[in-house]
Enzyme design. Sequence first.
Site, PDB file in Angstrom:
ATOM      1  N   ASN A 169      39.353  52.014  39.663  1.00 15.55           N
ATOM      2  CA  ASN A 169      38.518  51.226  40.583  1.00 15.55           C
ATOM      3  C   ASN A 169      39.049  51.159  42.012  1.00 15.55           C
ATOM      4  O   ASN A 169      38.284  50.874  42.933  1.00 15.55           O
ATOM      5  CB  ASN A 169      38.250  49.817  40.022  1.00 15.55           C
ATOM      6  CG  ASN A 169      39.501  48.994  39.873  1.00 15.55           C
ATOM      7  OD1 ASN A 169      40.597  49.532  39.879  1.00 15.55           O
ATOM      8  ND2 ASN A 169      39.341  47.691  39.744  1.00 15.55           N
ATOM      9  N   GLU A 264      49.996  45.535  36.202  1.00 21.03           N
ATOM     10  CA  GLU A 264      48.857  44.687  36.554  1.00 21.03           C
ATOM     11  C   GLU A 264      47.727  45.115  35.653  1.00 21.03           C
ATOM     12  O   GLU A 264      47.177  46.205  35.805  1.00 21.03           O
ATOM     13  CB  GLU A 264      48.475  44.869  38.033  1.00 21.03           C
ATOM     14  CG  GLU A 264      49.518  44.365  39.005  1.00 21.03           C
ATOM     15  CD  GLU A 264      49.763  42.869  38.959  1.00 21.03           C
ATOM     16  OE1 GLU A 264      48.897  42.135  38.453  1.00 21.03           O
ATOM     17  OE2 GLU A 264      50.835  42.444  39.417  1.00 21.03           O
ATOM     18  N   CYS A 298      39.502  43.776  38.566  1.00 24.85           N
ATOM     19  CA  CYS A 298      40.248  42.932  37.636  1.00 24.85           C
ATOM     20  C   CYS A 298      40.125  41.479  38.067  1.00 24.85           C
ATOM     21  O   CYS A 298      40.202  40.577  37.240  1.00 24.85           O
ATOM     22  CB  CYS A 298      41.701  43.357  37.569  1.00 24.85           C
ATOM     23  SG  CYS A 298      42.486  43.298  39.154  1.00 24.85           S
TER      24      CYS A 298
HETATM   25  N1  LIG Z   1      45.241  43.733  37.210  1.00 21.30           N
HETATM   26  C1  LIG Z   1      44.806  44.663  38.033  1.00 21.30           C
HETATM   27  O1  LIG Z   1      45.252  44.750  39.178  1.00 21.30           O
HETATM   28  C2  LIG Z   1      43.770  45.647  37.586  1.00 21.30           C
HETATM   29  C3  LIG Z   1      43.434  45.807  36.265  1.00 21.30           C
HETATM   30  N2  LIG Z   1      42.502  46.728  35.905  1.00 21.30           N
HETATM   31  C4  LIG Z   1      42.144  46.863  34.496  1.00 21.30           C
HETATM   32  O2  LIG Z   1      42.027  48.239  34.179  1.00 21.30           O
HETATM   33  C5  LIG Z   1      40.957  48.487  33.305  1.00 21.30           C
HETATM   34  C6  LIG Z   1      40.021  49.525  33.854  1.00 21.30           C
HETATM   35  O3  LIG Z   1      40.702  50.528  34.530  1.00 21.30           O
HETATM   36  P1  LIG Z   1      40.957  51.946  33.848  1.00 21.30           P
HETATM   37  O4  LIG Z   1      41.317  52.904  34.939  1.00 21.30           O
HETATM   38  O5  LIG Z   1      39.831  52.317  32.972  1.00 21.30           O
HETATM   39  O6  LIG Z   1      42.237  51.590  32.975  1.00 21.30           O
HETATM   40  P2  LIG Z   1      43.066  52.511  31.968  1.00 21.30           P
HETATM   41  O7  LIG Z   1      44.149  51.660  31.454  1.00 21.30           O
HETATM   42  O8  LIG Z   1      42.195  53.233  31.045  1.00 21.30           O
HETATM   43  O9  LIG Z   1      43.686  53.638  32.936  1.00 21.30           O
HETATM   44  C7  LIG Z   1      44.567  53.316  33.972  1.00 21.30           C
HETATM   45  C8  LIG Z   1      45.413  54.521  34.294  1.00 21.30           C
HETATM   46  O10 LIG Z   1      46.228  54.857  33.170  1.00 21.30           O
HETATM   47  C9  LIG Z   1      46.095  56.244  32.887  1.00 21.30           C
HETATM   48  N3  LIG Z   1      46.384  56.455  31.464  1.00 21.30           N
HETATM   49  C10 LIG Z   1      45.543  56.529  30.415  1.00 21.30           C
HETATM   50  N4  LIG Z   1      46.226  56.716  29.261  1.00 21.30           N
HETATM   51  C11 LIG Z   1      47.532  56.754  29.604  1.00 21.30           C
HETATM   52  C12 LIG Z   1      48.742  56.908  28.869  1.00 21.30           C
HETATM   53  N5  LIG Z   1      48.767  57.053  27.544  1.00 21.30           N
HETATM   54  N6  LIG Z   1      49.903  56.897  29.542  1.00 21.30           N
HETATM   55  C13 LIG Z   1      49.922  56.726  30.881  1.00 21.30           C
HETATM   56  N7  LIG Z   1      48.811  56.588  31.630  1.00 21.30           N
HETATM   57  C14 LIG Z   1      47.637  56.590  30.999  1.00 21.30           C
HETATM   58  C15 LIG Z   1      44.690  56.550  33.302  1.00 21.30           C
HETATM   59  O11 LIG Z   1      44.495  57.943  33.460  1.00 21.30           O
HETATM   60  P3  LIG Z   1      43.087  58.630  33.029  1.00 21.30           P
HETATM   61  O12 LIG Z   1      42.082  58.109  33.971  1.00 21.30           O
HETATM   62  O13 LIG Z   1      43.373  60.068  33.184  1.00 21.30           O
HETATM   63  O14 LIG Z   1      42.834  58.221  31.613  1.00 21.30           O
HETATM   64  C16 LIG Z   1      44.618  55.772  34.604  1.00 21.30           C
HETATM   65  O15 LIG Z   1      45.264  56.466  35.632  1.00 21.30           O
HETATM   66  C17 LIG Z   1      40.316  47.148  33.111  1.00 21.30           C
HETATM   67  O16 LIG Z   1      40.774  46.584  31.917  1.00 21.30           O
HETATM   68  C18 LIG Z   1      40.818  46.304  34.264  1.00 21.30           C
HETATM   69  O17 LIG Z   1      40.870  44.951  34.071  1.00 21.30           O
HETATM   70  C19 LIG Z   1      41.895  47.519  36.808  1.00 21.30           C
HETATM   71  C20 LIG Z   1      42.179  47.384  38.118  1.00 21.30           C
HETATM   72  C21 LIG Z   1      43.140  46.443  38.599  1.00 21.30           C
HETATM   73  O1  LIG Z   2      41.958  46.497  40.937  1.00 31.35           O
HETATM   74  C1  LIG Z   2      41.522  45.397  41.099  1.00 31.35           C
HETATM   75  O2  LIG Z   2      40.516  45.028  40.538  1.00 31.35           O
HETATM   76  C2  LIG Z   2      42.253  44.627  42.097  1.00 31.35           C
HETATM   77  O3  LIG Z   2      43.591  44.710  42.051  1.00 31.35           O
HETATM   78  C3  LIG Z   2      41.557  43.536  42.719  1.00 31.35           C
HETATM   79  O4  LIG Z   2      41.520  43.787  44.064  1.00 31.35           O
HETATM   80  P1  LIG Z   2      40.471  43.001  44.949  1.00 31.35           P
HETATM   81  O5  LIG Z   2      40.547  41.566  44.573  1.00 31.35           O
HETATM   82  O6  LIG Z   2      40.905  43.241  46.349  1.00 31.35           O
HETATM   83  O7  LIG Z   2      39.133  43.590  44.657  1.00 31.35           O
END
Ligand SMILES: NC(=O)C1=CN([C@@H]2O[C@H](COP(=O)(O)OP(=O)(O)OC[C@H]3O[C@@H](n4cnc5c(N)ncnc54)[C@H](OP(=O)(O)O)[C@@H]3O)[C@@H](O)[C@H]2O)C=CC1
Ligand SMILES: O=C(O)[C@H](O)COP(=O)(O)O
Length: 496
Positions: A169, A264, A298
């Site tokens: 995202n 995170e 998130c």
């Molecule tokens: N707290 C925060 O700041 C944030 C949290 N999120 C959370 O992330 C989720 C959505 O994001 P999403 O990108 O789908 O999350 P994922 O956990 O699916 O993927 C995150 C990253 O991890 C990589 N990845 C996948 N499998 C592995 C593995 N086995 N080992 C190492 N890396 C791996 C992915 O690569 P690939 O794409 O190639 O699978 C991607 O780069 C939601 O649950 C959301 O809440 C999202 C943004 C911010």
């Molecule tokens: O990845 C996310 O969702 C973020 O870490 C939140 O960032 P934002 O509050 O600036 O959208």
Amino acid sequence: MTGTGVFADILDGDVYKYYSEGEWKTSSSGKSVAIINPTTRKTQYKVQACTQAEVNKIMEAAKTAQKVWAKTPLWKRAELLHKAAAVLKEHKGPIAECLVKEIAKPAKDAVTEVVRSGDLVSYTAEEGVRILGEGKFLVSDSFPGNERTKYCLTSKIPLGVILAIPPFNYPVNLAVSKIAPALIAGNSLVLKPPTQGAVAALHMIHCFHLAGFPKGLISCVTGKGSEIGDFLTMHPSVNCISFTGGDTGIAISKKAGMIPLQMELGGKDACIVLEDADLDLVAVNIIKGGFSYSGQRCTAVKVVLVIESVADALVEKVKSKVAKLTVGPPEDDCDITPVVTESSANFIEGLVMDAKQKGATFCQEYRREGNLIWPLLLDHVRPDMRIAWEEPFGPVLPVIRINSVEEGIHHCNASNFGLQGCVFTRDINKAILISDAMETGTVQINSAPARGPDHFPFQGLRDSGIGSQGVTNSINLMTKVKSTVINLPTPSYTMG
Ligand SMILES: NC(=O)C1=CN([C@@H]2O[C@H](COP(=O)(O)OP(=O)(O)OC[C@H]3O[C@@H](n4cnc5c(N)ncnc54)[C@H](OP(=O)(O)O)[C@@H]3O)[C@@H](O)[C@H]2O)C=CC1
Ligand SMILES: O=C(O)[C@H](O)COP(=O)(O)O
């Protein structure tokens, strides 16, 4: 245009190259990974599927480059980061175009992400110069039994090789929020970008290349996380992992060795609304917090907990604002755009159908075309519905009516997530008490949850994370304290 002009080097035919030892390379695997445009649901770009041998080479180069970089003066590291920030901002157009095509981010928000990233890199350079330029000086006689015979000098030293894994995202912003602190602190950096968002990340990495960083210091490995992820996260050369994403982070934390982790992860950010709240302000924040980037943040508001006496009025206000949200392609800058993948859309639909079956009130008709889901407010949600607890990461927002503040706090604290939360009331004393009672990394008073400004600390409790982000905290996490103790033959006291 993506992959042209200054970016021509990063493309080989129709497949984007990976970045290793300061050069753009084609993988020997002969395989590529397709990136599906969430709007058209057709292949938009392709990236290399890197091999384990290629990862090994990157790690060796990262280790060698880091040794030299750690001896590079702090001001010079900062100078290069400022240059990278300027190049990044100069090329915001093509990078934003990738974000529109790969993750369906609305066009204006895509440009904002790149500009915000440039600002973050510059701020990190400045903050690094300030905080890494200072250390501590301690004297021994403050601890019982000691004379002043020891002077302790502390400074912060780099960890070595940092592995950065951002989510789809914010593939650019959440990459630079790891890259810049790593580099200013004297580390080298290996980036594994999310597959959806990888091409935006490769363009961003090329901006660091153009800024002139030493060969091997920064690398970018592409490939599916499910295939290359374990090899990267368990690689013996990695000295720290900074990860943002979903539950994958929990699995990584169990597999990683004895190294610092910055995680995170997901959130189920609650919005608690009291009877004295300014309901117009609440409605604006629920729309911004719940539906911007179609709820794929998130920090999105993911559950509204409103006192029953004002619930009807609030739901009406939010409903009328939902009706004004534009729905369509990111190129048209619509408020609601297609969610990132078909499987994500299917997951969201599963939560909606579960709520329907269990009797939630639909404030709008449920509508979906491909990955595009129309914004939906679900009223009268109860704790036995999945949507009360699970994170849709989509434009669907549940409202739970509560009879007391305690009930709201209890719901918030019963979640396995603890990222952020918010409370709306005109009574600041109540707001503080509620903020203290909410077990989340951050509580916003009278505003929707948000990570920024990017120098604020950002952290989650429980399954929402380990450690804290934000510029200063990230720099600190990517360093270790080193002490040098000067032992004197006789006690020495400074005279007043
Ligand atoms: N707290 C925060 O700041 C944030 C949290 N999120 C959370 O992330 C989720 C959505 O994001 P999403 O990108 O789908 O999350 P994922 O956990 O699916 O993927 C995150 C990253 O991890 C990589 N990845 C996948 N499998 C592995 C593995 N086995 N080992 C190492 N890396 C791996 C992915 O690569 P690939 O794409 O190639 O699978 C991607 O780069 C939601 O649950 C959301 O809440 C999202 C943004 C911010
Ligand atoms: O990845 C996310 O969702 C973020 O870490 C939140 O960032 P934002 O509050 O600036 O959208």
